[in-house]
Scaffold this motif. Structure first.
Motif, short mmCIF file in Angstrom:
data_model
loop_
_atom_site.label_atom_id
_atom_site.label_comp_id
_atom_site.label_asym_id
_atom_site.label_seq_id
_atom_site.Cartn_x
_atom_site.Cartn_y
_atom_site.Cartn_z
N THR A 77 88.33 -98.65 27.69
CA THR A 77 88.07 -99.80 28.57
C THR A 77 87.49 -99.11 30.16
O THR A 77 87.37 -98.02 30.15
N TYR A 78 86.95 -100.13 30.87
CA TYR A 78 86.26 -99.86 32.11
C TYR A 78 87.39 -100.18 33.44
O TYR A 78 87.32 -99.71 34.20
N GLY A 79 87.92 -101.28 33.03
CA GLY A 79 88.67 -101.73 33.99
C GLY A 79 87.90 -102.54 35.06
O GLY A 79 88.06 -102.53 36.43
N VAL A 80 87.26 -103.53 34.57
CA VAL A 80 86.13 -104.27 35.22
C VAL A 80 86.91 -105.32 36.38
O VAL A 80 86.26 -105.32 37.31
N SER A 81 87.95 -105.67 35.95
CA SER A 81 88.56 -106.74 37.06
C SER A 81 89.72 -105.82 37.99
O SER A 81 90.31 -106.51 39.13
N ASP A 82 90.00 -104.39 37.61
CA ASP A 82 90.78 -103.66 38.36
C ASP A 82 90.16 -103.40 39.81
O ASP A 82 89.07 -103.36 40.14
N PRO A 83 91.10 -103.51 40.91
CA PRO A 83 90.43 -103.08 42.26
C PRO A 83 89.95 -101.48 42.11
O PRO A 83 90.55 -100.66 41.56
N VAL A 84 88.89 -101.26 42.66
CA VAL A 84 88.44 -100.02 43.04
C VAL A 84 89.12 -98.98 44.23
O VAL A 84 89.31 -99.80 45.15
N THR A 85 89.66 -97.92 44.05
CA THR A 85 90.22 -97.29 45.03
C THR A 85 89.00 -96.29 45.64
O THR A 85 87.91 -96.11 45.23
N ARG A 86 89.51 -95.92 46.90
CA ARG A 86 88.72 -95.21 47.83
C ARG A 86 88.11 -93.86 46.89
O ARG A 86 87.08 -93.32 47.11
N GLY A 87 89.19 -93.09 46.16
CA GLY A 87 88.84 -92.01 45.55
C GLY A 87 87.46 -92.28 44.18
O GLY A 87 86.80 -91.62 44.04
N GLN A 88 88.07 -93.16 43.43
CA GLN A 88 86.92 -93.72 42.59
C GLN A 88 85.71 -94.21 42.99
O GLN A 88 84.59 -93.85 42.59
N MET A 89 85.71 -94.83 44.36
CA MET A 89 84.62 -95.21 45.03
C MET A 89 83.68 -94.08 45.40
O MET A 89 82.32 -94.01 45.15
N ALA A 90 84.26 -93.12 45.91
CA ALA A 90 83.47 -91.82 46.20
C ALA A 90 82.98 -91.12 45.06
O ALA A 90 81.78 -90.75 45.01
N THR A 91 83.47 -90.97 44.06
CA THR A 91 82.96 -90.58 42.68
C THR A 91 81.90 -91.43 42.32
O THR A 91 81.07 -90.66 41.86
N PHE A 92 81.94 -92.64 42.21
CA PHE A 92 81.07 -93.36 41.77
C PHE A 92 79.60 -93.16 42.52
O PHE A 92 78.27 -93.03 42.26
N ILE A 94 78.82 -90.89 44.70
CA ILE A 94 78.09 -89.45 44.80
C ILE A 94 77.51 -89.24 43.27
O ILE A 94 76.57 -88.59 43.09
N ARG A 95 78.13 -89.77 42.26
CA ARG A 95 77.72 -89.56 40.90
C ARG A 95 76.02 -90.08 40.98
O ARG A 95 75.23 -89.80 40.30
N ALA A 96 76.01 -91.37 41.56
CA ALA A 96 74.71 -92.36 41.39
C ALA A 96 73.86 -91.60 42.32
O ALA A 96 72.65 -91.72 41.84
N LYS A 97 74.28 -90.91 43.29
CA LYS A 97 73.32 -90.17 44.26
C LYS A 97 72.76 -88.63 43.62
O LYS A 97 71.86 -88.27 43.59
N PHE A 98 73.99 -87.95 43.26
CA PHE A 98 73.65 -86.74 42.94
C PHE A 98 73.85 -86.25 41.37
O PHE A 98 73.89 -84.85 41.31
N GLY A 99 74.41 -87.06 40.62
CA GLY A 99 74.99 -86.59 39.32
C GLY A 99 76.33 -85.93 39.62
O GLY A 99 76.94 -85.96 40.42
N GLU A 100 76.62 -84.55 38.54
CA GLU A 100 77.65 -83.95 38.58
C GLU A 100 77.64 -82.65 39.32
O GLU A 100 78.41 -82.04 39.57
N ASN A 101 76.43 -82.30 39.43
CA ASN A 101 76.08 -80.84 39.72
C ASN A 101 75.53 -80.84 41.22
O ASN A 101 74.28 -81.24 41.41
N PHE A 102 76.29 -80.50 42.16
CA PHE A 102 75.83 -80.88 43.61
C PHE A 102 76.52 -79.80 44.32
O PHE A 102 77.75 -79.53 44.05
N THR A 103 76.47 -79.11 45.74
CA THR A 103 77.16 -78.56 46.29
C THR A 103 77.76 -79.40 47.24
O THR A 103 77.54 -80.40 47.66
N TYR A 104 79.14 -78.68 47.66
CA TYR A 104 79.99 -79.56 48.89
C TYR A 104 80.82 -78.46 49.26
O TYR A 104 81.03 -77.15 49.07
#
Length: 161
Positions: A77-92, A94-104
């Protein structure tokens, strides 16, 4: 709205509903529209059991999976109707912009996001890129209201300060 990333929460009259929490489906639409607009290809066979091809967020969720931005919950499942958290949102974002391999920055910026936290590297990168401007605490489990999502999308994808 001008960038066609959101259509609002109501059309007559046109409303944005800034204090409403963002669902994972809405967040997928915001991110995919910010990155690709409305005209993009995506896998036609549903990845997630809770997002059939008739769902209004289907194409956005599919593209999120196609791009490696989401893996869903791991149970099909994706959880399409679930509220998104700030942690999840950050992940989405950053992945959209940089993928999984980036420096931080490896030293934690936030007292409530230790280096062993699941979404640590994404939250760190969000701060590194000035997509979040908070300091002290990040509140990774807090649900994201539409007004915050607008700020994150604006800073992350269309260069707003």
């Amino acid at each position: 709205y001008i960038q066609r990333i959101t259509i609002g929460c109501g059309q007559s009259p046109l409303r944005y509903c800034p204090s409403n929490n963002v669902t994972r489906g809405e967040m997928a639409a915001f991110i995919i529209r910010a990155k690709f607009g409305e005209d993009f290809t995506y896998t036609q066979t549903p990845y997630f059991t809770d997002v059939p091809d008739t769902h209004n967020f289907f194409k956005y969720v599919q593209k999120m999976k196609d791009e490696g931005i989401t893996t869903g919950y791991g149970d099909g499942t994706y959880g399409v109707s679930d509220p998104v958290t700030r942690g999840q949102m950050a992940t989405f974002i950053i992945r959209a912009k940089f993928g999984e391999n980036f420096t931080y920055t490896p030293t934690p910026y936030f007292t409530d996001v230790p280096s062993d936290y699941l979404f640590f590297k994404y939250i760190q990168k969000l701060k590194d890129e000035n997509i979040t401007v908070v300091s002290g605490t990040y509140n990774p489990f807090q649900e994201v209201p539409r007004e915050q999502m607008a700020a994150f999308i604006g800073r992350g994808f269309i260069g707003m300060k």
